[in-house]
Design a protein around this motif. Structure first.
Motif, short mmCIF file in Angstrom:
data_model
loop_
_atom_site.label_atom_id
_atom_site.label_comp_id
_atom_site.label_asym_id
_atom_site.label_seq_id
_atom_site.Cartn_x
_atom_site.Cartn_y
_atom_site.Cartn_z
N GLU A 4 -80.94 -7.89 128.19
CA GLU A 4 -81.03 -7.46 126.79
C GLU A 4 -80.84 -5.94 126.71
OE1 GLU A 4 -83.93 -9.42 124.15
OE2 GLU A 4 -84.61 -7.39 123.62
N THR A 6 -80.85 -2.29 124.26
CA THR A 6 -81.30 -1.62 123.04
C THR A 6 -80.68 -0.24 122.95
OG1 THR A 6 -83.22 -1.12 121.65
CG2 THR A 6 -83.43 -0.63 124.01
N ASP A 81 -86.64 -7.91 127.60
CA ASP A 81 -87.23 -7.68 126.28
C ASP A 81 -87.06 -6.22 125.83
OD1 ASP A 81 -88.50 -8.81 124.08
OD2 ASP A 81 -90.52 -8.42 124.82
N VAL A 83 -85.50 -4.58 123.52
CA VAL A 83 -85.59 -4.13 122.12
C VAL A 83 -87.05 -3.97 121.70
CG1 VAL A 83 -85.13 -4.78 119.72
CG2 VAL A 83 -83.34 -5.08 121.46
N LYS A 84 -87.83 -5.03 121.87
CA LYS A 84 -89.23 -5.00 121.43
C LYS A 84 -90.05 -4.04 122.29
CE LYS A 84 -92.93 -8.36 120.84
NZ LYS A 84 -93.24 -8.59 122.27
N ARG A 87 -89.36 -0.44 121.36
CA ARG A 87 -90.10 -0.02 120.17
C ARG A 87 -91.57 0.28 120.52
NH1 ARG A 87 -87.72 0.91 115.08
NH2 ARG A 87 -89.53 -0.01 114.08
N SER A 119 -83.72 0.59 118.33
CA SER A 119 -83.30 -0.58 117.54
C SER A 119 -84.50 -1.48 117.26
CB SER A 119 -82.26 -1.39 118.32
OG SER A 119 -81.19 -0.58 118.73
N ASP A 120 -84.50 -2.11 116.07
CA ASP A 120 -85.66 -2.94 115.70
C ASP A 120 -85.43 -4.44 115.86
OD1 ASP A 120 -84.01 -3.50 113.56
OD2 ASP A 120 -85.31 -2.58 112.04
N SER A 121 -84.23 -4.85 116.25
CA SER A 121 -83.96 -6.28 116.52
C SER A 121 -82.75 -6.36 117.45
CB SER A 121 -83.67 -7.05 115.23
OG SER A 121 -82.44 -6.63 114.68
N VAL A 122 -82.61 -7.49 118.09
CA VAL A 122 -81.46 -7.68 119.00
C VAL A 122 -80.16 -7.58 118.21
CG1 VAL A 122 -80.31 -9.33 120.54
CG2 VAL A 122 -82.79 -9.02 120.67
N GLU A 123 -80.16 -8.14 117.02
CA GLU A 123 -78.97 -8.11 116.16
C GLU A 123 -78.61 -6.66 115.78
OE1 GLU A 123 -79.62 -10.19 112.50
OE2 GLU A 123 -77.61 -9.71 111.76
N ASN A 124 -79.61 -5.89 115.37
CA ASN A 124 -79.35 -4.49 115.02
C ASN A 124 -78.98 -3.66 116.25
OD1 ASN A 124 -79.58 -4.69 112.25
ND2 ASN A 124 -81.78 -4.30 112.26
#
Ligand code: DAT
Ligand code: MG
Length: 151
Positions: A4, A6, A81, A83-84, A87, A119-124
């Motif tokens: 993943e 970010t 993980d 992205v999360k 953050r 980034s606040d989501s995988v999509e973003n």
């Protein structure tokens, strides 16, 4: 997943305050892998696209001029993980609400000078990586620490 990605950026205040090293260190020592990095001044239009979701907010003009006030260190970090957890490493948007031990909780006081972006989501994250990096700016490499970081 362990691949993943970010988008993490050190904003102009973070660069000016000499926090590039400490911020990179936190992602490195946590176990994330750096796959792209550059220092950029992308300009107003690009920054407005990055923060397009916030364009109706009263703080938007101030946010854009702050982001346009100096170099930004743009990075892609990869790992479990990302992205999360990225953050979590940054802390809450308002540094006064950020826990000590987070970047914002250790180095910042005001929302309008919160020194870093994540980034606040995988999509973003995918959208932001596509906006900030060209094809070929990402480096695919196998970290020697991989088997010591992942079971
Ligand atoms: P984050 O950066 O934690 O993802 P966001 O996406 O809601 O937060 O907002 C982007 C940036 O805009 C944020 O880092 C700082 C600025 N900002 C957000 N809310 C603000 C506010 N109420 N006043 C001033 N600046 C604000
Ligand atoms: Mg955001």
């Amino acid at each position: 997943s362990t691949t993943e990605q970010t988008f993490i950026a050190i904003k102009p205040d973070g660069v000016q305050r000499g926090l590039v090293g400490p911020i990179i260190s936190r992602f490195e020592t946590r176990g994330f892998k750096l796959v792209a990095i550059k220092l950029v001044t992308p300009g107003k239009e690009h920054l407005e696209a990055h923060y397009a979701d916030l364009k109706e907010k009263s703080f938007f003009p101030g946010l854009i001029s702050y982001m346009n006030s100096g170099p930004i260190c743009a990075m892609i970090w990869e790992g479990l993980d990302a992205v999360k957890t990225g953050r979590t490493i940054l802390g809450a948007t308002n540094p006064l609400a950020s826990a000590p031990g987070t970047i914002r909780g250790d180095y910042a006081l005001q929302t309008g000078r919160n020194i870093c972006h994540g980034s606040d989501s995988v999509e973003n994250a995918k959208k932001e990586i596509a906006l900030w990096f060209k094809e070929g700016e990402q480096v695919s490499w196998k970290s020697a620490l991989e088997s010591w970081t992942y079971e």
